[in-house]
Design a protein around this motif. Structure first.
Motif, PDB file in Angstrom:
ATOM      1  N   GLY A 187      -3.893  14.589 -12.293  1.00  0.00           N
ATOM      2  CA  GLY A 187      -3.131  15.479 -13.312  1.00  0.00           C
ATOM      3  C   GLY A 187      -1.916  15.946 -12.916  1.00  0.00           C
ATOM      4  N   GLY A 188      -1.506  15.971 -11.490  1.00  0.00           N
ATOM      5  CA  GLY A 188      -0.361  16.560 -10.861  1.00  0.00           C
ATOM      6  C   GLY A 188       0.975  15.387 -10.760  1.00  0.00           C
ATOM      7  N   GLY A 189       0.645  14.243 -11.209  1.00  0.00           N
ATOM      8  CA  GLY A 189       1.936  13.335 -10.973  1.00  0.00           C
ATOM      9  C   GLY A 189       1.671  12.411  -9.989  1.00  0.00           C
ATOM     10  N   LEU A 190       0.683  12.469  -8.979  1.00  0.00           N
ATOM     11  CA  LEU A 190       0.688  11.526  -7.852  1.00  0.00           C
ATOM     12  C   LEU A 190       0.253  10.034  -8.118  1.00  0.00           C
ATOM     13  N   GLY A 191      -0.456   9.920  -9.175  1.00  0.00           N
ATOM     14  CA  GLY A 191      -0.695   8.506  -9.632  1.00  0.00           C
ATOM     15  C   GLY A 191       0.590   7.914 -10.206  1.00  0.00           C
ATOM     16  N   ALA A 192       1.362   8.846 -11.062  1.00  0.00           N
ATOM     17  CA  ALA A 192       2.637   8.062 -11.447  1.00  0.00           C
ATOM     18  C   ALA A 192       3.668   7.776 -10.256  1.00  0.00           C
ATOM     19  N   ARG A 193       3.917   8.790  -9.453  1.00  0.00           N
ATOM     20  CA  ARG A 193       4.460   8.612  -8.288  1.00  0.00           C
ATOM     21  C   ARG A 193       4.092   7.245  -7.256  1.00  0.00           C
ATOM     22  N   LEU A 194       2.969   7.004  -7.072  1.00  0.00           N
ATOM     23  CA  LEU A 194       2.447   5.882  -6.226  1.00  0.00           C
ATOM     24  C   LEU A 194       2.734   4.882  -7.054  1.00  0.00           C
ATOM     25  N   LEU A 195       2.445   4.621  -8.311  1.00  0.00           N
ATOM     26  CA  LEU A 195       2.901   3.399  -9.025  1.00  0.00           C
ATOM     27  C   LEU A 195       4.303   3.060  -9.178  1.00  0.00           C
ATOM     28  N   ALA A 196       5.041   4.153  -9.354  1.00  0.00           N
ATOM     29  CA  ALA A 196       6.554   4.079  -9.450  1.00  0.00           C
ATOM     30  C   ALA A 196       7.131   3.347  -7.979  1.00  0.00           C
ATOM     31  N   ALA A 197       6.386   4.116  -6.817  1.00  0.00           N
ATOM     32  CA  ALA A 197       6.842   3.561  -5.806  1.00  0.00           C
ATOM     33  C   ALA A 197       6.584   2.093  -5.310  1.00  0.00           C
TER      34      ALA A 197
ATOM     35  N   TRP B  91      -6.127   5.220  -6.701  1.00  0.00           N
ATOM     36  CA  TRP B  91      -6.903   6.433  -6.665  1.00  0.00           C
ATOM     37  C   TRP B  91      -6.273   7.605  -6.564  1.00  0.00           C
ATOM     38  N   VAL B  92      -6.806   8.557  -6.924  1.00  0.00           N
ATOM     39  CA  VAL B  92      -6.126   9.955  -6.682  1.00  0.00           C
ATOM     40  C   VAL B  92      -7.370  10.970  -6.646  1.00  0.00           C
ATOM     41  N   HIS B  93      -7.549  11.813  -5.631  1.00  0.00           N
ATOM     42  CA  HIS B  93      -8.709  12.465  -5.305  1.00  0.00           C
ATOM     43  C   HIS B  93      -9.069  13.516  -6.745  1.00  0.00           C
ATOM     44  N   ASP B  94     -10.070  13.780  -6.950  1.00  0.00           N
ATOM     45  CA  ASP B  94     -10.163  14.608  -8.148  1.00  0.00           C
ATOM     46  C   ASP B  94      -9.539  15.838  -8.286  1.00  0.00           C
TER      47      ASP B  94
ATOM     48  N   MET C  13       0.770  -1.058   0.015  1.00  0.00           N
ATOM     49  CA  MET C  13       0.029   0.066  -0.039  1.00  0.00           C
ATOM     50  C   MET C  13       1.201   1.107  -0.026  1.00  0.00           C
ATOM     51  N   ALA C  14       0.498   2.107  -0.834  1.00  0.00           N
ATOM     52  CA  ALA C  14       1.297   3.452  -0.847  1.00  0.00           C
ATOM     53  C   ALA C  14       0.153   4.629  -0.654  1.00  0.00           C
ATOM     54  N   THR C  15       0.493   5.741  -0.075  1.00  0.00           N
ATOM     55  CA  THR C  15      -0.558   6.690   0.081  1.00  0.00           C
ATOM     56  C   THR C  15       0.037   8.090   0.126  1.00  0.00           C
ATOM     57  N   VAL C  16      -0.851   9.055  -0.378  1.00  0.00           N
ATOM     58  CA  VAL C  16      -0.395  10.508  -0.260  1.00  0.00           C
ATOM     59  C   VAL C  16      -1.330  11.256   0.659  1.00  0.00           C
ATOM     60  N   ARG C  17      -0.857  12.028   1.567  1.00  0.00           N
ATOM     61  CA  ARG C  17      -1.898  12.787   2.256  1.00  0.00           C
ATOM     62  C   ARG C  17      -1.186  14.182   2.310  1.00  0.00           C
ATOM     63  N   ASP C  18      -2.324  15.266   2.346  1.00  0.00           N
ATOM     64  CA  ASP C  18      -2.034  16.503   2.391  1.00  0.00           C
ATOM     65  C   ASP C  18      -1.534  16.982   3.867  1.00  0.00           C
ATOM     66  N   GLY C  19      -1.224  18.071   4.162  1.00  0.00           N
ATOM     67  CA  GLY C  19      -0.760  18.487   5.210  1.00  0.00           C
ATOM     68  C   GLY C  19      -1.562  18.594   6.463  1.00  0.00           C
ATOM     69  N   ALA C  20      -2.871  18.606   6.320  1.00  0.00           N
ATOM     70  CA  ALA C  20      -3.664  18.076   7.385  1.00  0.00           C
ATOM     71  C   ALA C  20      -3.929  16.758   7.755  1.00  0.00           C
ATOM     72  N   GLY C  21      -3.436  15.842   6.826  1.00  0.00           N
ATOM     73  CA  GLY C  21      -3.417  14.305   7.153  1.00  0.00           C
ATOM     74  C   GLY C  21      -4.620  13.657   6.085  1.00  0.00           C
ATOM     75  N   ALA C  22      -5.217  14.506   5.409  1.00  0.00           N
ATOM     76  CA  ALA C  22      -6.301  14.019   4.565  1.00  0.00           C
ATOM     77  C   ALA C  22      -5.640  13.016   3.410  1.00  0.00           C
ATOM     78  N   LEU C  23      -6.299  11.831   3.228  1.00  0.00           N
ATOM     79  CA  LEU C  23      -5.748  10.986   2.006  1.00  0.00           C
ATOM     80  C   LEU C  23      -6.282  11.750   0.738  1.00  0.00           C
ATOM     81  N   MET C  24      -5.343  11.802  -0.097  1.00  0.00           N
ATOM     82  CA  MET C  24      -5.404  12.538  -1.357  1.00  0.00           C
ATOM     83  C   MET C  24      -5.146  11.390  -2.550  1.00  0.00           C
ATOM     84  N   ALA C  25      -4.440  10.342  -2.194  1.00  0.00           N
ATOM     85  CA  ALA C  25      -4.210   9.381  -3.158  1.00  0.00           C
ATOM     86  C   ALA C  25      -3.781   8.169  -2.699  1.00  0.00           C
ATOM     87  N   GLY C  26      -4.271   6.890  -3.343  1.00  0.00           N
ATOM     88  CA  GLY C  26      -3.723   5.517  -2.510  1.00  0.00           C
ATOM     89  C   GLY C  26      -3.619   4.480  -3.788  1.00  0.00           C
ATOM     90  N   LEU C  27      -2.701   3.615  -3.337  1.00  0.00           N
ATOM     91  CA  LEU C  27      -2.569   2.163  -4.074  1.00  0.00           C
ATOM     92  C   LEU C  27      -2.502   1.276  -3.118  1.00  0.00           C
TER      93      LEU C  27
END
Length: 155
Positions: free
Chosen positions: A87-97, A80-83, A51-65
């Motif tokens: 388009g900002g590269g988060l999906g590519a970063r998650l997949l690469a990780a 999944w990437v939050h709407d 599992m890989a995740t991306v969170r914003d500064g407040a800890g809200a989940l913004m993307a995950g694999l």
């Protein structure tokens, strides 16, 4: 049949039950029995979740694999990437990780599926190629299976 309903019937002295709910203990037994059967013919399972995740500064989940590795393959189950972050590269970063971790685990390939209305172009840009398509699933759309070599033989 609704989720709460169940049907039973007797066939040759055996009771066949059909239910709209999974029994965790029975699921575990079914998976274990099939795994034991499979391992008579294959290498032992080395299944590990990923599992890989991306969170914003407040800890809200913004993307995950989520997915798993097994038998030298990475299987990406959900990406999944939050709407607001698409388009900002988060999906590519998650997949690469996930792919990098899979290689560390000894994986040589990756596989996943998407739908024609989701992200087939995204996965192609990440180096995935289509190996199967199932038209009409869901109705009016196509499920697309993709795969990617993570490393070449001998690497």
């Amino acid at each position: 049949m609704t989720q709460d309903s169940a049907q039973d019937s007797t066939v040759a002295g055996l009771t066949l039950s059909l239910s709209g709910r999974l029994d965790p203990d029975e699921v575990k037994q079914i998976h274990g029995e099939l795994r034991a059967f499979n391992e008579r013919f294959t290498a032992p399972y080395d299944l590990q979740e990923i599992m890989a995740t991306v969170r914003d500064g407040a800890g809200a989940l913004m993307a995950g694999l989520t997915g798993y590795t097994n038998w030298e393959w990475l299987y990406v189950d959900y990406l999944w990437v939050h709407d607001s972050r698409r388009g900002g590269g988060l999906g590519a970063r998650l997949l690469a990780a996930a792919e990098e971790e899979a290689v560390r685990r000894g994986c040589r390939w990756s596989r996943l599926y998407t739908y024609d209305f989701q992200a087939p172009g995204f996965y192609r840009k990440q180096g995935y190629e289509v190996w199967a398509e199932m038209e009409g699933y869901p109705p009016g759309h196509t499920q697309i299976w993709l795969r990617k070599a993570l490393r070449r033989d001998g690497e």
